[in-house]
Design a protein around this motif. Structure first.
Motif, PDB file in Angstrom:
ATOM      1  N   ALA A 128     -11.074   9.219  -6.354  1.00  0.00           N
ATOM      2  CA  ALA A 128      -9.708   9.079  -5.189  1.00  0.00           C
ATOM      3  C   ALA A 128      -8.738   8.101  -6.342  1.00  0.00           C
ATOM      4  N   ALA A 129      -7.993   9.046  -6.023  1.00  0.00           N
ATOM      5  CA  ALA A 129      -6.607   8.627  -6.812  1.00  0.00           C
ATOM      6  C   ALA A 129      -6.081   7.535  -6.058  1.00  0.00           C
ATOM      7  N   PHE A 130      -4.797   6.263  -6.316  1.00  0.00           N
ATOM      8  CA  PHE A 130      -4.820   4.395  -5.079  1.00  0.00           C
ATOM      9  C   PHE A 130      -3.450   5.098  -5.786  1.00  0.00           C
ATOM     10  N   SER A 131      -2.715   4.621  -4.017  1.00  0.00           N
ATOM     11  CA  SER A 131      -1.230   4.323  -4.575  1.00  0.00           C
ATOM     12  C   SER A 131      -0.750   2.443  -4.446  1.00  0.00           C
ATOM     13  N   ALA A 132      -0.178   2.012  -4.955  1.00  0.00           N
ATOM     14  CA  ALA A 132       1.036   1.183  -4.423  1.00  0.00           C
ATOM     15  C   ALA A 132       1.729   0.202  -5.810  1.00  0.00           C
ATOM     16  N   ALA A 133       2.257  -0.397  -4.758  1.00  0.00           N
ATOM     17  CA  ALA A 133       3.348  -1.004  -5.589  1.00  0.00           C
ATOM     18  C   ALA A 133       3.631  -2.298  -5.721  1.00  0.00           C
ATOM     19  N   PRO A 134       3.730  -3.072  -7.015  1.00  0.00           N
ATOM     20  CA  PRO A 134       3.172  -4.655  -6.623  1.00  0.00           C
ATOM     21  C   PRO A 134       4.631  -4.698  -6.454  1.00  0.00           C
ATOM     22  N   TYR A 135       5.325  -6.498  -5.850  1.00  0.00           N
ATOM     23  CA  TYR A 135       6.006  -7.378  -5.868  1.00  0.00           C
ATOM     24  C   TYR A 135       6.118  -9.034  -6.409  1.00  0.00           C
ATOM     25  N   PRO A 178       0.658  -1.034  -0.003  1.00  0.00           N
ATOM     26  CA  PRO A 178      -0.452  -0.245  -0.082  1.00  0.00           C
ATOM     27  C   PRO A 178       0.698   0.674  -0.050  1.00  0.00           C
ATOM     28  N   GLY A 179       0.389   2.407  -0.533  1.00  0.00           N
ATOM     29  CA  GLY A 179       0.603   3.501  -1.012  1.00  0.00           C
ATOM     30  C   GLY A 179       0.388   4.591   0.817  1.00  0.00           C
ATOM     31  N   PRO A 180       1.099   5.503   0.069  1.00  0.00           N
ATOM     32  CA  PRO A 180       0.737   6.413   1.753  1.00  0.00           C
ATOM     33  C   PRO A 180      -0.764   6.424   1.625  1.00  0.00           C
ATOM     34  N   GLY A 181      -0.909   6.311   2.909  1.00  0.00           N
ATOM     35  CA  GLY A 181      -2.545   7.034   3.254  1.00  0.00           C
ATOM     36  C   GLY A 181      -3.330   5.357   2.729  1.00  0.00           C
ATOM     37  N   VAL A 182      -2.923   4.719   1.944  1.00  0.00           N
ATOM     38  CA  VAL A 182      -3.778   3.644   1.624  1.00  0.00           C
ATOM     39  C   VAL A 182      -3.452   2.823   2.605  1.00  0.00           C
ATOM     40  N   SER A 183      -4.749   2.418   3.174  1.00  0.00           N
ATOM     41  CA  SER A 183      -5.255   0.904   4.019  1.00  0.00           C
ATOM     42  C   SER A 183      -4.300  -0.613   3.637  1.00  0.00           C
ATOM     43  N   PRO A 184      -3.459  -1.352   4.326  1.00  0.00           N
ATOM     44  CA  PRO A 184      -3.294  -2.147   4.527  1.00  0.00           C
ATOM     45  C   PRO A 184      -4.417  -3.000   3.459  1.00  0.00           C
ATOM     46  N   ASP A 185      -5.168  -3.423   4.334  1.00  0.00           N
ATOM     47  CA  ASP A 185      -6.546  -4.416   3.920  1.00  0.00           C
ATOM     48  C   ASP A 185      -6.839  -3.818   2.304  1.00  0.00           C
ATOM     49  N   LEU A 186      -7.033  -3.006   2.117  1.00  0.00           N
ATOM     50  CA  LEU A 186      -7.067  -2.487   0.575  1.00  0.00           C
ATOM     51  C   LEU A 186      -6.305  -2.758  -0.672  1.00  0.00           C
ATOM     52  N   ASN A 235     -11.218  -5.058  -3.702  1.00  0.00           N
ATOM     53  CA  ASN A 235     -10.892  -4.407  -2.357  1.00  0.00           C
ATOM     54  C   ASN A 235     -12.305  -4.055  -1.650  1.00  0.00           C
ATOM     55  N   GLY A 236     -13.560  -3.691  -3.128  1.00  0.00           N
ATOM     56  CA  GLY A 236     -14.350  -3.242  -2.677  1.00  0.00           C
ATOM     57  C   GLY A 236     -14.736  -1.324  -1.513  1.00  0.00           C
ATOM     58  N   ALA A 237     -13.755  -1.263  -2.417  1.00  0.00           N
ATOM     59  CA  ALA A 237     -13.628   0.145  -2.224  1.00  0.00           C
ATOM     60  C   ALA A 237     -13.015   1.250  -3.471  1.00  0.00           C
ATOM     61  N   GLY A 238     -13.339   0.462  -4.244  1.00  0.00           N
ATOM     62  CA  GLY A 238     -13.159   0.740  -5.801  1.00  0.00           C
ATOM     63  C   GLY A 238     -12.195  -0.094  -7.037  1.00  0.00           C
ATOM     64  N   GLN A 239     -11.376  -0.853  -6.017  1.00  0.00           N
ATOM     65  CA  GLN A 239     -10.557  -0.714  -6.536  1.00  0.00           C
ATOM     66  C   GLN A 239     -10.375  -2.322  -7.520  1.00  0.00           C
ATOM     67  N   THR A 240     -10.538  -2.506  -8.526  1.00  0.00           N
ATOM     68  CA  THR A 240     -10.110  -4.209  -8.776  1.00  0.00           C
ATOM     69  C   THR A 240      -8.015  -4.931  -9.072  1.00  0.00           C
ATOM     70  N   PHE A 241      -7.827  -5.798  -8.308  1.00  0.00           N
ATOM     71  CA  PHE A 241      -6.746  -6.263  -8.419  1.00  0.00           C
ATOM     72  C   PHE A 241      -7.284  -7.393  -9.172  1.00  0.00           C
ATOM     73  N   ARG A 242      -5.849  -7.571 -10.570  1.00  0.00           N
ATOM     74  CA  ARG A 242      -5.670  -9.020 -11.802  1.00  0.00           C
ATOM     75  C   ARG A 242      -4.568  -9.626 -11.924  1.00  0.00           C
ATOM     76  N   ARG A 243      -4.568 -10.248 -11.710  1.00  0.00           N
ATOM     77  CA  ARG A 243      -3.209 -11.739 -12.082  1.00  0.00           C
ATOM     78  C   ARG A 243      -3.794 -12.175 -12.684  1.00  0.00           C
ATOM     79  N   THR A 244      -2.257 -11.901 -13.857  1.00  0.00           N
ATOM     80  CA  THR A 244      -2.546 -12.868 -15.310  1.00  0.00           C
ATOM     81  C   THR A 244      -1.538 -14.073 -15.518  1.00  0.00           C
ATOM     82  N   PHE A 245      -2.076 -15.130 -15.288  1.00  0.00           N
ATOM     83  CA  PHE A 245      -0.137 -15.626 -15.498  1.00  0.00           C
ATOM     84  C   PHE A 245      -0.245 -16.254 -16.770  1.00  0.00           C
ATOM     85  N   ALA A 246       0.383 -16.809 -17.744  1.00  0.00           N
ATOM     86  CA  ALA A 246       1.138 -17.339 -19.077  1.00  0.00           C
ATOM     87  C   ALA A 246       1.919 -17.906 -19.323  1.00  0.00           C
TER      88      ALA A 246
END
Length: 615
Positions: free
Chosen positions: A210-217, A144-152, A180-191
């Motif tokens: 609102a803008a949403f900040s996060a970093a993939p890993y 999660p980015g600044p101000g973003v809850s880890p649950d999201l 996440n129930g807050a307007g953001q949908t995460f997808r993971r595609t494997f090929a």
């Protein structure tokens, strides 16, 4: 002069003996490849939360133990290809069940396939019954980015749903999704391709206001120190490439990393645009490889309390505006370190210096071309044993111009042997007088005794390079020659104890000292060929040296019984070619060697010719 050259040869041979003794007596028993079992998708094993790991830094992935245990077993998505079989867990959307269908544990037809990845979710009983290894898996998520809850943001304990695809196979990708129930949908595609490369696309769609900040890993986690070969010429542990610089860390070095504030025991590398990081075994590897040109942070760390080794690829923090989408693409290699396959990934998708994940060693400038030549010969001939023999002929041909001078020098020294014996008799115990007269004899006859050292000096790096090739490359694993030699990477299984298979009982385990002492067939061929080759060389005048050299072939015969049969095959072939070349050249210079008696001259020596002319 003679003593100096004798000492040089003696030191070289003794160096070989030290290595051989260490290998035979002190080297650890080789371990089998990683245990295998049926894929979990077929076994129906449920998922549980991952064991704890160490969170790293403010922009680090979430703790792997953050979730509660699910009340019911979760589903899995099957993985099927010509090279892989396994499944993806919906808990964390992680790849934690993977077998290599092209490789078996042993040469037995009923031997199970090699297992590479194994889940942490199995119970102790399930792990025994299904024959699972220690937990070893790849998991992805978002920080999660600044101000973003880890649950999201999704993490290692997020429960994903299958959005498309039912089985991951070449040409058939699978997409997992989580809202996440807050307007953001995460997808993971494997090929998946035909071999061992997964393409992993992580996307974030922001439908919020609102803008949403996060970093993939991406994380590769390995619970507990794995069973390794523990051999000094082989690297097992972390391997990576950081903008053109190779990084290698053994497990003991990872556990010994200095603690860093909020980072646990960690080593952190900033990668400008080309790199990869992961774990390597002798033949297998699991590696995170961000898309070429993508900057990321590579992390190697150890969770001391949980006994977990991790490598991570962290991507930069991104801000996704409302109504937009972010996609981060990376690669996961999980499979066998097949040179041709790994090299193809250097070209497409462009994983920089990926072929250096194979441990080429200090003599890489020799090891690489020798392997490539062996690989080409194998493709031409179709049998790795005959390819090793052909490789020996090629190498002997390349060094023949230098070896020829050595053989001529040896022939001349054979001719001067009687005169040297006369000098020794005259000089008695006066070493200075003996050395002076021998030097004058060499100068008068224009003989260079140092030329005899040249083949040995050339042979040393070639021998160790080929040893490295046979020891570390998977192309030699379970590669047959003919008859009883069905694995050129393993010691010759034959033994004098059962009369080489004629008697109906087993022999000591291959590679042990006891097995070496039972004289495998290739070891006997080595001893005899070394003895015949020694008969062509000038005999030392010093009694101690003469005794040592007399015992040398038989000492090597016992010592090399525990070496890979492919290496012994090379050495025997090399000896035979040397004998033929040296015998031919010595015959051309007037000598017909008699292996079972004294060397007799078929033509008058130059010394006798000069005496006749003087009369």
């Amino acid at each position: 002069m003679e003593d100096n050259n004798r000492n040089l040869i003696l030191a070289t041979v003794l160096s070989f003996l030290v290595i051989l003794v260490w290998y035979t007596v002190f080297a650890p028993e080789p371990v089998s490849d990683q245990p295998s079992g049926q894929p979990l998708a077929q076994q129906g094993i449920g998922d549980q939360p991952l064991a704890p790991a160490v969170p790293v830094g403010e922009a680090a992935p979430a703790d792997l133990a953050a979730a509660d245990e699910p009340s019911e077993p979760l589903g899995r998505v099957a993985i099927r290809s010509g090279a892989l079989e396994g499944s993806i867990s919906l808990l964390g959307g992680r790849i934690d069940d993977l077998m290599l269908t092209r490789y078996r544990e042993t040469l037995d037809e009923g031997s199970p396939n090699v297992r590479l990845l194994s889940p942490s979710s199995a119970t102790a009983d399930e792990r025994v019954n299904v024959n699972l290894t220690k937990p070893y898996y790849a998991v992805y998520g978002w920080t999660p980015g600044p101000g973003v809850s880890p649950d999201l943001v999704p993490g290692p304990a997020t429960i994903w749903t299958v959005e498309s695809g039912d089985t991951l196979a070449p040409g058939k990708p699978v997409t997992l999704a989580w809202d996440n129930g807050a307007g953001q949908t995460f997808r993971r595609t494997f090929a998946l391709d035909e071999n061992y490369l997964f393409t992993v696309s992580q996307s974030l769609e922001n439908s919020g206001s609102a803008a949403f900040s996060a970093a993939p890993y991406g994380i590769i986690a390995r619970h507990g120190r794995p069973d390794t070969q523990n051999f000094f010429i082989l690297h097992e542990g972390v391997v990576g490439m950081i903008d053109g610089s190779l990084v290698e860390k053994k497990y003991r070095d990872i556990a010994g990393l200095d603690p860093i504030a909020r980072e646990g025991r960690a080593a952190i590398f900033e990668v400008g645009g080309n790199g990869w990081i992961g774990f390597t075994d002798k033949y297998w590897m699991t590696t995170l490889a961000p898309a070429p040109g993508q900057a990321f942070t590579a992390v190697v760390k150890y969770a001391e309390g949980a006994d977990i080794y991790q490598t991570e690829a962290r991507f930069p923090m991104q801000t996704v505006a409302p109504g937009t989408q972010l996609t981060a693409e990376s690669y996961l290699f999980a499979g066998a370190k097949v040179w041709e396959v790994i090299r193809s990934y250097e070209r497409d998708p462009g994983i920089q210096r990926f072929v250096d994940s194979i441990d080429w060693g200090w003599f890489y400038f020799l090891t690489k071309p020798i392997f490539q030549l062996l690989h080409w010969l194998h493709g031409l001939i179709g049998n790795m044993g005959w390819a090793i023999i052909a490789l020996t002929f090629v190498l002997k041909t390349l060094v023949f111009p230098l070896a020829r001078k050595s053989y001529i020098s040896m022939a001349k020294m054979k001719e001067l042997q009687p005169q040297m014996e006369e000098i020794k008799a005259r000089a008695g115990d006066d070493r200075m007088k003996f050395q002076k007269e021998v030097m004058e004899l060499y100068k008068r006859e224009k003989v260079n005794p140092a030329a005899g050292c040249l083949p040995i000096l050339l042979q040393i790096p070639i021998f160790f390079s080929l040893y490295k090739v046979i020891f570390v490359t998977i192309e030699l694993r379970h590669a047959p020659w003919f008859g009883w030699i069905q694995d050129l990477s393993a010691p010759d299984p034959s033994s004098l104890l059962n009369l080489y298979g004629l008697l109906p009982f087993g022999v000591p385990a291959q590679g042990t000292l006891l097995h070496s002492l039972t004289l495998p067939a290739l070891a006997i061929a080595l001893g005899v060929s070394m003895w015949m080759q020694q008969k062509l060389n000038p005999a030392p005048t010093d009694p101690v040296q003469k005794t040592i050299f007399a015992w040398m072939p038989w000492v090597f015969m016992f010592m090399l019984g525990g070496f890979a049969s492919g290496l012994v095959l090379y050495w025997v072939t090399n000896n035979i070619i040397t004998i033929v070349q040296q015998y031919t050249i010595m015959s051309m210079h007037g000598h017909r060697p008699d292996f079972f008696g004294n060397i007799r001259a078929s033509l008058p020596s130059r010394a006798k010719t000069r005496e006749g002319k003087g009369k």
